[in-house]
Design a protein around this motif. Structure first.
Motif, PDB file in Angstrom:
ATOM      1  N   GLU A  59       0.826  -1.204   0.000  1.00 64.32           N
ATOM      2  CA  GLU A  59       0.000   0.000   0.000  1.00 64.32           C
ATOM      3  C   GLU A  59       0.862   1.257   0.000  1.00 64.32           C
ATOM      4  N   VAL A  60       1.950   1.225   0.756  1.00 61.77           N
ATOM      5  CA  VAL A  60       2.883   2.351   0.742  1.00 61.77           C
ATOM      6  C   VAL A  60       3.553   2.460  -0.623  1.00 61.77           C
ATOM      7  N   LEU A  61       3.879   1.320  -1.226  1.00 59.42           N
ATOM      8  CA  LEU A  61       4.477   1.352  -2.564  1.00 59.42           C
ATOM      9  C   LEU A  61       3.531   1.973  -3.582  1.00 59.42           C
ATOM     10  N   LEU A  62       2.236   1.755  -3.414  1.00 60.29           N
ATOM     11  CA  LEU A  62       1.270   2.370  -4.321  1.00 60.29           C
ATOM     12  C   LEU A  62       1.309   3.890  -4.186  1.00 60.29           C
ATOM     13  N   MET A  63       1.354   4.386  -2.957  1.00 58.80           N
ATOM     14  CA  MET A  63       1.452   5.834  -2.747  1.00 58.80           C
ATOM     15  C   MET A  63       2.756   6.371  -3.333  1.00 58.80           C
ATOM     16  N   TYR A  64       3.832   5.644  -3.082  1.00 54.97           N
ATOM     17  CA  TYR A  64       5.134   6.042  -3.608  1.00 54.97           C
ATOM     18  C   TYR A  64       5.114   6.107  -5.133  1.00 54.97           C
ATOM     19  N   ALA A  65       4.465   5.129  -5.771  1.00 55.10           N
ATOM     20  CA  ALA A  65       4.425   5.079  -7.228  1.00 55.10           C
ATOM     21  C   ALA A  65       3.594   6.219  -7.801  1.00 55.10           C
ATOM     22  N   PHE A  66       2.433   6.483  -7.203  1.00 54.18           N
ATOM     23  CA  PHE A  66       1.614   7.607  -7.651  1.00 54.18           C
ATOM     24  C   PHE A  66       2.403   8.913  -7.545  1.00 54.18           C
ATOM     25  N   ALA A  67       3.047   9.104  -6.397  1.00 56.12           N
ATOM     26  CA  ALA A  67       3.814  10.337  -6.178  1.00 56.12           C
ATOM     27  C   ALA A  67       4.992  10.427  -7.140  1.00 56.12           C
ATOM     28  N   GLY A  68       5.697   9.308  -7.359  1.00 50.87           N
ATOM     29  CA  GLY A  68       6.854   9.322  -8.235  1.00 50.87           C
ATOM     30  C   GLY A  68       6.486   9.606  -9.678  1.00 50.87           C
ATOM     31  N   ALA A  69       5.400   8.993 -10.162  1.00 49.71           N
ATOM     32  CA  ALA A  69       4.968   9.234 -11.543  1.00 49.71           C
ATOM     33  C   ALA A  69       4.532  10.682 -11.732  1.00 49.71           C
ATOM     34  N   ALA A  70       3.771  11.194 -10.764  1.00 54.81           N
ATOM     35  CA  ALA A  70       3.303  12.580 -10.849  1.00 54.81           C
ATOM     36  C   ALA A  70       4.475  13.556 -10.814  1.00 54.81           C
ATOM     37  N   SER A 190       5.401  10.615  -0.720  1.00 55.22           N
ATOM     38  CA  SER A 190       5.700   9.207  -0.971  1.00 55.22           C
ATOM     39  C   SER A 190       5.308   8.299   0.195  1.00 55.22           C
ATOM     40  N   TYR A 191       4.865   8.891   1.306  1.00 58.25           N
ATOM     41  CA  TYR A 191       4.527   8.130   2.507  1.00 58.25           C
ATOM     42  C   TYR A 191       3.135   8.544   3.007  1.00 58.25           C
ATOM     43  N   ALA A 214      -1.111  11.562  -3.850  1.00 55.45           N
ATOM     44  CA  ALA A 214      -1.080  10.103  -3.789  1.00 55.45           C
ATOM     45  C   ALA A 214      -1.864   9.527  -2.626  1.00 55.45           C
ATOM     46  N   TYR A 215      -1.809  10.190  -1.470  1.00 57.91           N
ATOM     47  CA  TYR A 215      -2.387   9.614  -0.250  1.00 57.91           C
ATOM     48  C   TYR A 215      -3.890   9.418  -0.356  1.00 57.91           C
ATOM     49  N   TYR A 216      -4.627  10.484  -0.600  1.00 54.25           N
ATOM     50  CA  TYR A 216      -6.085  10.362  -0.641  1.00 54.25           C
ATOM     51  C   TYR A 216      -6.591   9.548  -1.834  1.00 54.25           C
ATOM     52  N   PRO A 217      -6.003   9.689  -3.030  1.00 55.81           N
ATOM     53  CA  PRO A 217      -6.423   8.778  -4.107  1.00 55.81           C
ATOM     54  C   PRO A 217      -6.175   7.309  -3.778  1.00 55.81           C
ATOM     55  N   SER A 218      -5.073   7.021  -3.077  1.00 57.40           N
ATOM     56  CA  SER A 218      -4.799   5.636  -2.684  1.00 57.40           C
ATOM     57  C   SER A 218      -5.842   5.129  -1.703  1.00 57.40           C
ATOM     58  N   LEU A 219      -6.259   5.973  -0.761  1.00 57.23           N
ATOM     59  CA  LEU A 219      -7.307   5.578   0.186  1.00 57.23           C
ATOM     60  C   LEU A 219      -8.601   5.244  -0.551  1.00 57.23           C
ATOM     61  N   ALA A 220      -8.964   6.066  -1.526  1.00 60.21           N
ATOM     62  CA  ALA A 220     -10.187   5.814  -2.288  1.00 60.21           C
ATOM     63  C   ALA A 220     -10.079   4.523  -3.092  1.00 60.21           C
ATOM     64  N   LEU A 221      -8.911   4.284  -3.660  1.00 59.65           N
ATOM     65  CA  LEU A 221      -8.714   3.085  -4.468  1.00 59.65           C
ATOM     66  C   LEU A 221      -8.771   1.826  -3.613  1.00 59.65           C
ATOM     67  N   LEU A 222      -8.249   1.930  -2.388  1.00 64.72           N
ATOM     68  CA  LEU A 222      -8.184   0.774  -1.497  1.00 64.72           C
ATOM     69  C   LEU A 222      -9.397   0.644  -0.586  1.00 64.72           C
ATOM     70  N   ASP A 223     -10.321   1.607  -0.673  1.00 62.53           N
ATOM     71  CA  ASP A 223     -11.492   1.623   0.223  1.00 62.53           C
ATOM     72  C   ASP A 223     -11.074   1.646   1.686  1.00 62.53           C
TER      73      ASP A 223
END
Length: 265
Positions: A59-70, A190-191, A214-223
């Motif tokens: 889950e942290v890697l997902l946030m890191y990836a969103f942030a890194g790509a952006a 990233s965290y 990254a944080y809030y979009p990840s929360l929405a994606l992961l419910d």
């Protein structure tokens, strides 16, 4: 007409870089490694802990990836603003003012570096891995959220870049301040934001809207519920926040340029 000029400028820059393919390949690989170093830090951290702020490694890697790509996309198009202090100090900014083109696109098109795509590539690879290893109840809306999140995040980062670099109109040697905000935002996003102290969290997450990269979009994606208590619909607001950030950045930039008095003042 202006769009044609911008496209010709970008095309000339890209053509010159692709003329040296070995150099481009080395720079590209270096950027991938730079993104990988940050990944290694997270992986080492999770050899000591099972969760960070209540979130698993993937889950942290997902946030890191969103942030890194952006951040990679923003760096590709807005990173040239780092040269603004030099333009102001040397008088080159006055030359830009004399051209019949908008100032900000001129600067953003001035030195696009293809090697920065390496950072985006590395982040996208981690994103694919993370999405394959986290529990997501997929729907058309979540597919769209996954695609839009890096784009909205890039707009937010770019807006932060514009606002932070605008300080250089008043503090010519303000590059360090700008870098602290822009590159610092990348490290912050990233965290999970709930691992930071309250003052830092409110500054970097909501004043500088890093939480919406990254944080809030990840929360929405992961419910997932937000540990700091904001409602679940906040995770879907990144495009709106990006639009608001872009509007604020445009106002700050226009104000700064309007009050520019030249290098002799």
């Amino acid at each position: 007409m202006a769009e044609f000029v911008y496209s010709r400028l970008i095309g000339a820059r890209l053509k010159s870089q692709m003329s040296y393919r070995a150099s481009f390949a080395m720079d590209f690989f270096t950027q991938v490694l730079a993104q990988g170093y940050e990944l290694i830090v997270i992986l080492i951290l999770f050899t000591r802990i099972d969760a960070l702020g209540g979130f698993s490694q993937n889950e942290v890697l997902l946030m890191y990836a969103f942030a890194g790509a952006a951040f990679g996309v923003a760096d590709l198009f807005a990173g040239q603003l780092d040269h603004l202090p030099t333009y102001i100090r040397t008088g080159s900014f006055d030359v830009l003012l004399m051209r019949p083109l908008r100032l900000l696109p001129q600067i953003m098109c001035s030195d696009i570096r293809l090697r920065r795509i390496g950072r985006i590539t590395g982040a996208l690879a981690v994103m694919v891995y993370a999405l394959m290893h986290v529990d997501v109840a997929w729907s058309p809306a979540k597919v769209l959220l996954t695609v839009v999140t890096p784009i909205a995040g890039a707009v937010i980062y770019s807006a932060v870049w514009v606002v932070a670099c605008s300080i250089c109109f008043w503090i010519v040697e303000g590059r360090e301040f700008a870098n602290a905000v822009t590159y610092g935002s990348n490290a912050f996003t990233s965290y999970p934001i709930n691992v930071y102290s309250r003052p830092l969290r409110w500054l970097m997450a909501f004043v500088v809207p890093g939480a919406f990269v990254a944080y809030y979009p990840s929360l929405a994606l992961l419910d997932r519920q937000d540990p700091i208590g904001l409602p679940g619909w906040v995770g879907w607001t990144s495009p709106l926040v990006a639009a608001l950030a872009a509007g604020v950045a445009a106002l700050v930039w226009r104000f700064a340029v309007r009050h520019y008095r030249g290098t002799g003042s």
